[in-house]
Scaffold this motif. Structure first.
Motif, PDB file in Angstrom:
ATOM      1  N   HIS A 109       0.865  -1.176   0.000  1.00 50.84           N
ATOM      2  CA  HIS A 109       0.000   0.000   0.000  1.00 50.84           C
ATOM      3  C   HIS A 109       0.905   1.232   0.000  1.00 50.84           C
ATOM      4  O   HIS A 109       1.627   1.476   0.969  1.00 50.84           O
ATOM      5  CB  HIS A 109      -0.913   0.008   1.226  1.00 50.84           C
ATOM      6  CG  HIS A 109      -1.872  -1.133   1.238  1.00 50.84           C
ATOM      7  ND1 HIS A 109      -3.094  -1.078   0.616  1.00 50.84           N
ATOM      8  CD2 HIS A 109      -1.781  -2.369   1.764  1.00 50.84           C
ATOM      9  CE1 HIS A 109      -3.716  -2.228   0.768  1.00 50.84           C
ATOM     10  NE2 HIS A 109      -2.934  -3.032   1.460  1.00 50.84           N
ATOM     11  N   LEU A 110       0.876   1.972  -1.096  1.00 55.98           N
ATOM     12  CA  LEU A 110       1.732   3.146  -1.260  1.00 55.98           C
ATOM     13  C   LEU A 110       0.897   4.417  -1.222  1.00 55.98           C
ATOM     14  O   LEU A 110      -0.248   4.431  -1.675  1.00 55.98           O
ATOM     15  CB  LEU A 110       2.474   3.068  -2.593  1.00 55.98           C
ATOM     16  CG  LEU A 110       3.333   1.827  -2.810  1.00 55.98           C
ATOM     17  CD1 LEU A 110       3.836   1.768  -4.241  1.00 55.98           C
ATOM     18  CD2 LEU A 110       4.480   1.801  -1.831  1.00 55.98           C
ATOM     19  N   THR A 111       1.499   5.489  -0.705  1.00 55.75           N
ATOM     20  CA  THR A 111       0.808   6.767  -0.587  1.00 55.75           C
ATOM     21  C   THR A 111       1.692   7.879  -1.123  1.00 55.75           C
ATOM     22  O   THR A 111       2.896   7.892  -0.881  1.00 55.75           O
ATOM     23  CB  THR A 111       0.460   7.058   0.893  1.00 55.75           C
ATOM     24  OG1 THR A 111      -0.284   5.961   1.411  1.00 55.75           O
ATOM     25  CG2 THR A 111      -0.361   8.325   1.032  1.00 55.75           C
ATOM     26  N   ASN A 112       1.071   8.802  -1.838  1.00 55.64           N
ATOM     27  CA  ASN A 112       1.740  10.000  -2.336  1.00 55.64           C
ATOM     28  C   ASN A 112       1.392  11.126  -1.368  1.00 55.64           C
ATOM     29  O   ASN A 112       0.306  11.679  -1.418  1.00 55.64           O
ATOM     30  CB  ASN A 112       1.255  10.315  -3.753  1.00 55.64           C
ATOM     31  CG  ASN A 112       1.921  11.536  -4.345  1.00 55.64           C
ATOM     32  OD1 ASN A 112       2.578  12.304  -3.661  1.00 55.64           O
ATOM     33  ND2 ASN A 112       1.726  11.725  -5.638  1.00 55.64           N
ATOM     34  N   ILE A 113       2.312  11.424  -0.463  1.00 52.16           N
ATOM     35  CA  ILE A 113       2.056  12.438   0.561  1.00 52.16           C
ATOM     36  C   ILE A 113       2.675  13.760   0.122  1.00 52.16           C
ATOM     37  O   ILE A 113       3.869  13.838  -0.141  1.00 52.16           O
ATOM     38  CB  ILE A 113       2.636  12.002   1.922  1.00 52.16           C
ATOM     39  CG1 ILE A 113       1.930  10.737   2.390  1.00 52.16           C
ATOM     40  CG2 ILE A 113       2.503  13.125   2.945  1.00 52.16           C
ATOM     41  CD1 ILE A 113       2.428  10.197   3.695  1.00 52.16           C
ATOM     42  N   GLN A 114       1.846  14.776   0.063  1.00 54.44           N
ATOM     43  CA  GLN A 114       2.280  16.135  -0.262  1.00 54.44           C
ATOM     44  C   GLN A 114       1.969  17.032   0.927  1.00 54.44           C
ATOM     45  O   GLN A 114       1.127  16.705   1.757  1.00 54.44           O
ATOM     46  CB  GLN A 114       1.552  16.647  -1.510  1.00 54.44           C
ATOM     47  CG  GLN A 114       1.724  15.784  -2.739  1.00 54.44           C
ATOM     48  CD  GLN A 114       3.161  15.723  -3.214  1.00 54.44           C
ATOM     49  OE1 GLN A 114       3.901  16.691  -3.119  1.00 54.44           O
ATOM     50  NE2 GLN A 114       3.572  14.568  -3.711  1.00 54.44           N
ATOM     51  N   ASP A 115       2.602  18.178   0.994  1.00 56.83           N
ATOM     52  CA  ASP A 115       2.411  19.086   2.127  1.00 56.83           C
ATOM     53  C   ASP A 115       0.975  19.571   2.274  1.00 56.83           C
ATOM     54  O   ASP A 115       0.467  19.692   3.373  1.00 56.83           O
ATOM     55  CB  ASP A 115       3.344  20.292   2.004  1.00 56.83           C
ATOM     56  CG  ASP A 115       4.792  19.900   2.231  1.00 56.83           C
ATOM     57  OD1 ASP A 115       5.027  18.862   2.881  1.00 56.83           O
ATOM     58  OD2 ASP A 115       5.674  20.626   1.761  1.00 56.83           O
ATOM     59  N   ASP A 116       0.323  19.877   1.176  1.00 53.19           N
ATOM     60  CA  ASP A 116      -1.007  20.480   1.252  1.00 53.19           C
ATOM     61  C   ASP A 116      -2.127  19.545   0.790  1.00 53.19           C
ATOM     62  O   ASP A 116      -3.211  19.999   0.465  1.00 53.19           O
ATOM     63  CB  ASP A 116      -1.038  21.767   0.430  1.00 53.19           C
ATOM     64  CG  ASP A 116      -0.687  21.518  -1.030  1.00 53.19           C
ATOM     65  OD1 ASP A 116      -0.231  20.405  -1.357  1.00 53.19           O
ATOM     66  OD2 ASP A 116      -0.875  22.429  -1.840  1.00 53.19           O
ATOM     67  N   ALA A 117      -1.875  18.260   0.792  1.00 51.45           N
ATOM     68  CA  ALA A 117      -2.878  17.316   0.281  1.00 51.45           C
ATOM     69  C   ALA A 117      -3.891  16.956   1.365  1.00 51.45           C
ATOM     70  O   ALA A 117      -3.523  16.482   2.434  1.00 51.45           O
ATOM     71  CB  ALA A 117      -2.205  16.059  -0.231  1.00 51.45           C
ATOM     72  N   ASP A 118      -5.165  17.214   1.081  1.00 51.41           N
ATOM     73  CA  ASP A 118      -6.226  16.794   1.993  1.00 51.41           C
ATOM     74  C   ASP A 118      -6.479  15.299   1.857  1.00 51.41           C
ATOM     75  O   ASP A 118      -6.716  14.611   2.828  1.00 51.41           O
ATOM     76  CB  ASP A 118      -7.526  17.547   1.693  1.00 51.41           C
ATOM     77  CG  ASP A 118      -7.447  19.003   2.086  1.00 51.41           C
ATOM     78  OD1 ASP A 118      -6.603  19.342   2.937  1.00 51.41           O
ATOM     79  OD2 ASP A 118      -8.230  19.793   1.542  1.00 51.41           O
ATOM     80  N   GLN A 119      -6.469  14.827   0.637  1.00 47.87           N
ATOM     81  CA  GLN A 119      -6.689  13.420   0.335  1.00 47.87           C
ATOM     82  C   GLN A 119      -5.467  12.892  -0.404  1.00 47.87           C
ATOM     83  O   GLN A 119      -5.389  13.001  -1.618  1.00 47.87           O
ATOM     84  CB  GLN A 119      -7.930  13.245  -0.545  1.00 47.87           C
ATOM     85  CG  GLN A 119      -9.235  13.548   0.149  1.00 47.87           C
ATOM     86  CD  GLN A 119      -9.586  12.452   1.118  1.00 47.87           C
ATOM     87  OE1 GLN A 119      -9.236  12.524   2.274  1.00 47.87           O
ATOM     88  NE2 GLN A 119     -10.267  11.444   0.653  1.00 47.87           N
ATOM     89  N   PRO A 120      -4.504  12.308   0.301  1.00 43.17           N
ATOM     90  CA  PRO A 120      -3.320  11.802  -0.402  1.00 43.17           C
ATOM     91  C   PRO A 120      -3.688  10.671  -1.357  1.00 43.17           C
ATOM     92  O   PRO A 120      -4.587   9.876  -1.083  1.00 43.17           O
ATOM     93  CB  PRO A 120      -2.411  11.310   0.721  1.00 43.17           C
ATOM     94  CG  PRO A 120      -3.270  11.184   1.914  1.00 43.17           C
ATOM     95  CD  PRO A 120      -4.450  12.069   1.723  1.00 43.17           C
ATOM     96  N   GLU A 121      -3.000  10.639  -2.471  1.00 47.62           N
ATOM     97  CA  GLU A 121      -3.237   9.604  -3.476  1.00 47.62           C
ATOM     98  C   GLU A 121      -2.655   8.283  -2.977  1.00 47.62           C
ATOM     99  O   GLU A 121      -1.563   8.246  -2.423  1.00 47.62           O
ATOM    100  CB  GLU A 121      -2.573  10.022  -4.784  1.00 47.62           C
ATOM    101  CG  GLU A 121      -2.928   9.166  -5.953  1.00 47.62           C
ATOM    102  CD  GLU A 121      -2.386   9.740  -7.255  1.00 47.62           C
ATOM    103  OE1 GLU A 121      -2.855   9.287  -8.302  1.00 47.62           O
ATOM    104  OE2 GLU A 121      -1.507  10.614  -7.225  1.00 47.62           O
ATOM    105  N   GLU A 122      -3.395   7.202  -3.175  1.00 45.23           N
ATOM    106  CA  GLU A 122      -2.955   5.888  -2.718  1.00 45.23           C
ATOM    107  C   GLU A 122      -3.070   4.880  -3.849  1.00 45.23           C
ATOM    108  O   GLU A 122      -3.852   5.052  -4.775  1.00 45.23           O
ATOM    109  CB  GLU A 122      -3.811   5.410  -1.543  1.00 45.23           C
ATOM    110  CG  GLU A 122      -3.705   6.285  -0.320  1.00 45.23           C
ATOM    111  CD  GLU A 122      -4.571   5.786   0.810  1.00 45.23           C
ATOM    112  OE1 GLU A 122      -4.526   4.574   1.098  1.00 45.23           O
ATOM    113  OE2 GLU A 122      -5.291   6.603   1.393  1.00 45.23           O
TER     114      GLU A 122
END
Length: 173
Positions: free
Chosen positions: A85-98
């Motif tokens: 399970h991978l996540t794209n975490i950004q500073d301003d992301a409300d809903q990170p992409e998974e």
């Protein structure tokens, strides 16, 4: 009936190509879309030999966090599965992409390239799937048992595992 992509029994899935699947296809990276789960997270199937190149591509795409890696026995005598399970975490992301990646390997020679060199958080998780199911994560720097004693024989979470008739309490005080 066997699926030629995985050598596992076929089943009906919601095989809709999502955004990440389209991106991987555009870059000629082999995969098979498995649809989305109940939360809308895209699930892809990757062959073991393609795991390293797809992992690097997903890291470059922005998946900078390995949320979890787990493994399970698909069926007694059948293949084993490793799930990422991978996540794209950004500073301003409300809903990170998974994204969810599944790799099916044969029970007789369960080998998958390690992703430890991309996501360091895979260290204990890959060791646990080795310890419990016997999946060898190739090029992992410390692939050894983490939960069971080194002397333990077999893989306790395999569905065809035969429990020993004895339990030895080790280091009991």
């Amino acid at each position: 009936m066997l699926n030629t992509y995985t050598d596992t029994p076929t089943r009906k899935t919601n095989e809709v190509q999502g955004r990440l699947s389209a991106w991987l296809a555009k870059h000629k990276l082999a995969h098979r879309p498995l649809g989305s789960d109940y939360q809308g997270i895209e699930t892809l199937q990757i062959k073991s030999e393609d795991r390293a190149s797809v992992a690097v591509a997903l890291y470059v795409y922005g998946f900078n966090y390995l949320r979890s890696q787990c493994a399970y026995d698909v069926a007694p005598g059948g293949s084993l599965a490793s799930v990422y399970h991978l996540t794209n975490i950004q500073d301003d992301a409300d809903q990170p992409e998974e994204i969810c990646i599944k790799v099916f390997v044969p029970r007789k020679n369960p080998r998958i390239p390690s992703i430890f060199w991309i996501w360091k958080s895979a260290d204990f998780q890959e060791r646990e799937s080795y310890d419990m199911l016997g999946i060898l994560h190739e090029s992992h720097p410390r692939l050894k048992r983490i939960l069971m004693p080194e002397s333990w024989i077999g893989w306790p979470l395999r569905k065809d595992y035969i429990t020993p008739n004895f339990y030895e309490i080790q280091d009991a005080h």
